[in-house]
Design an enzyme around this catalytic site. Structure first.
Site, PDB file in Angstrom:
ATOM      1  N   LYS A   1     -11.242  -1.785   6.893  1.00 12.17           N
ATOM      2  CA  LYS A   1     -10.097  -1.520   7.506  1.00 12.17           C
ATOM      3  C   LYS A   1     -10.348  -0.791   8.750  1.00 12.17           C
ATOM      4  CE  LYS A   1      -6.427   2.102   7.343  1.00 12.17           C
ATOM      5  NZ  LYS A   1      -5.503   2.989   6.574  1.00 12.17           N
TER       6      LYS A   1
ATOM      7  N   GLU B   1       0.929  -1.203   0.023  1.00 11.23           N
ATOM      8  CA  GLU B   1      -0.084  -0.200  -0.078  1.00 11.23           C
ATOM      9  C   GLU B   1       0.719   1.201   0.009  1.00 11.23           C
ATOM     10  OE1 GLU B   1      -2.783   0.380   3.273  1.00 11.23           O
ATOM     11  OE2 GLU B   1      -2.746   2.612   3.034  1.00 11.23           O
TER      12      GLU B   1
ATOM     13  N   ARG C   1       0.549  10.191   0.359  1.00  7.77           N
ATOM     14  CA  ARG C   1       0.811  11.391   1.306  1.00  7.77           C
ATOM     15  C   ARG C   1       2.108  12.062   0.703  1.00  7.77           C
ATOM     16  NH1 ARG C   1       0.712   8.049   6.809  1.00  7.77           N
ATOM     17  NH2 ARG C   1      -1.443   6.895   6.331  1.00  7.77           N
TER      18      ARG C   1
ATOM     19  N   THR D   1      -4.531   6.175   1.792  1.00  7.97           N
ATOM     20  CA  THR D   1      -4.706   7.607   2.249  1.00  7.97           C
ATOM     21  C   THR D   1      -5.574   8.013   1.146  1.00  7.97           C
ATOM     22  OG1 THR D   1      -2.476   7.549   3.149  1.00  7.97           O
ATOM     23  CG2 THR D   1      -3.820   9.673   3.446  1.00  7.97           C
TER      24      THR D   1
HETATM   25  C1  3PG Z   1      -0.687   5.071   8.793  1.00  7.65           C
HETATM   26  O1  3PG Z   1      -1.482   5.788   9.049  1.00  7.65           O
HETATM   27  O2  3PG Z   1       0.289   5.501   8.443  1.00  7.65           O
HETATM   28  C2  3PG Z   1      -0.962   3.414   8.905  1.00  7.65           C
HETATM   29  O3  3PG Z   1      -2.073   3.340   9.575  1.00  7.65           O
HETATM   30  C3  3PG Z   1       0.121   2.872   9.462  1.00  7.65           C
HETATM   31  O4  3PG Z   1       0.130   3.014  10.799  1.00  7.65           O
HETATM   32  P1  3PG Z   1       1.315   2.707  11.565  1.00  7.65           P
HETATM   33  O5  3PG Z   1       2.666   3.540  11.465  1.00  7.65           O
HETATM   34  O6  3PG Z   1       1.056   2.686  13.010  1.00  7.65           O
HETATM   35  O7  3PG Z   1       1.759   0.962  11.249  1.00  7.65           O
END
Ligand code: 3PG
Length: 210
Positions: free
Chosen positions: A130, A42, A46, A70
Site C-alpha cells: 500500500k 477494509e 479505529r 489500520t
Molecule cells: C485513511 O487513512 O483513512 C485512508 O487512507 C483513506 O484515506 P482517504 O480518506 O484520504 O481516502
C-alpha cells in the site's frame, strides 16, 4: 480456499476504507457495497466496533471479502484474523509486524511511503504494497518514479485519492487498485443512505485499470 493478496487486489479497482461509528451500520453497508459491485471492504480498526463489525459482515454477507485496516500491532493482526478478516492492511511496516505477518493465516498488505521502505518490504517477502499516504507521498508521479527501480512491486495507493483522481492512478501498470474513503461518506452511513453508497460503489466498480 483463502484468497491471496493478489486475488483480493484484483477483485475490485477500489477498496473502500471504512470507519464504522456504529455496529448497526456494518451489515447494511456491506450489502450496499456488494449491491454496487464492490465486494472488497477494509474496515479500519479505529473504532471500538470494528472487530465485531468484521465478524457480522462476514457472517451476513459471505460473498464480501472483508479485511481489517489500520493494523499497527501484532496483537491487532491476530484479533483481526480471529474476527474473520480475510486480509489486513497496515499504514506502515515494522519488524514486529513483519514477524507477525509471517505467522498470520491471512495476507497482509503493508503500507510504505519511501523507496527504502518499499525495498525493505520487498526483502521481507511482500510483492504487493500500500502506498500510504499516497497523495502526500507524491501520488501518481511517485508511483511512476518507483516503477523503474522497483519493477516487481505492485501498489494499492491510499490516502487523498478521490473519485476524480482514481482513474489517473488506475492507469499506472504498477497500480493494482486504489483505496479510499469517498465511497463511504460518514454522513451517508449515519443517515442510512445506502442507495447513495451503492451508487458510489457502482461508479467505482466501473473504473478501468491499466
Ligand atoms: C485513511 O487513512 O483513512 C485512508 O487512507 C483513506 O484515506 P482517504 O480518506 O484520504 O481516502
Amino acid at each position: 480456499m483463502k484468497p491471496t493478496v493478489e486475488e483480493i487486489l484484483a477483485a475490485s479497482p477500489v477498496i473502500p476504507v471504512v470507519v464504522l461509528a456504529r455496529l448497526e451500520e456494518a451489515v447494511p453497508l456491506a450489502r450496499a457495497l456488494v449491491a454496487g459491485g464492490i465486494r472488497v471492504i477494509e474496515v479500519t480498526l479505529r473504532t471500538p466496533v470494528a472487530l465485531e463489525a468484521i465478524r457480522l459482515m462476514r457472517e451476513a454477507v459471505p460473498e464480501a471479502l472483508v479485511g481489517a485496516g489500520t493494523v499497527t500491532r501484532p496483537g491487532e493482526l491476530a484479533a483481526a484474523e480471529r474476527a474473520g478478516a480475510v486480509f489486513a492492511v497496515t499504514p506502515g511496516l515494522t519488524p514486529p509486524l513483519v514477524e507477525a505477518s509471517r505467522h498470520a493465516g491471512i495476507p497482509v498488505l503493508p503500507g510504505v511511503m519511501t523507496p527504502s521502505e518499499a525495498i525493505a518490504a520487498r526483502d521481507a517477502g511482500f510483492s504487493h504494497l500500500k502506498l500510504f499516504p499516497a497523495g502526500p507521498a507524491g501520488g501518481v508521479a511517485m508511483l511512476k518514479a518507483l516503477a523503474g527501480p522497483l519493477p516487481g512491486l505492485r501498489f494499492c495507493p491510499t490516502g487523498g485519492i478521490t473519485a476524480e483522481s482514481a482513474p489517473d492512478y488506475l492507469r499506472l501498470p504498477n497500480v493494482a487498485c486504489v483505496g479510499g474513503s469517498w465511497i463511504t461518506p460518514p454522513a451517508a452511513l449515519a443517515s442510512g443512505d445506502w442507495p447513495l453508497v451503492t451508487g458510489l460503489a457502482a461508479a467505482a466498480a466501473r473504473l478501468a485499470r491499466g
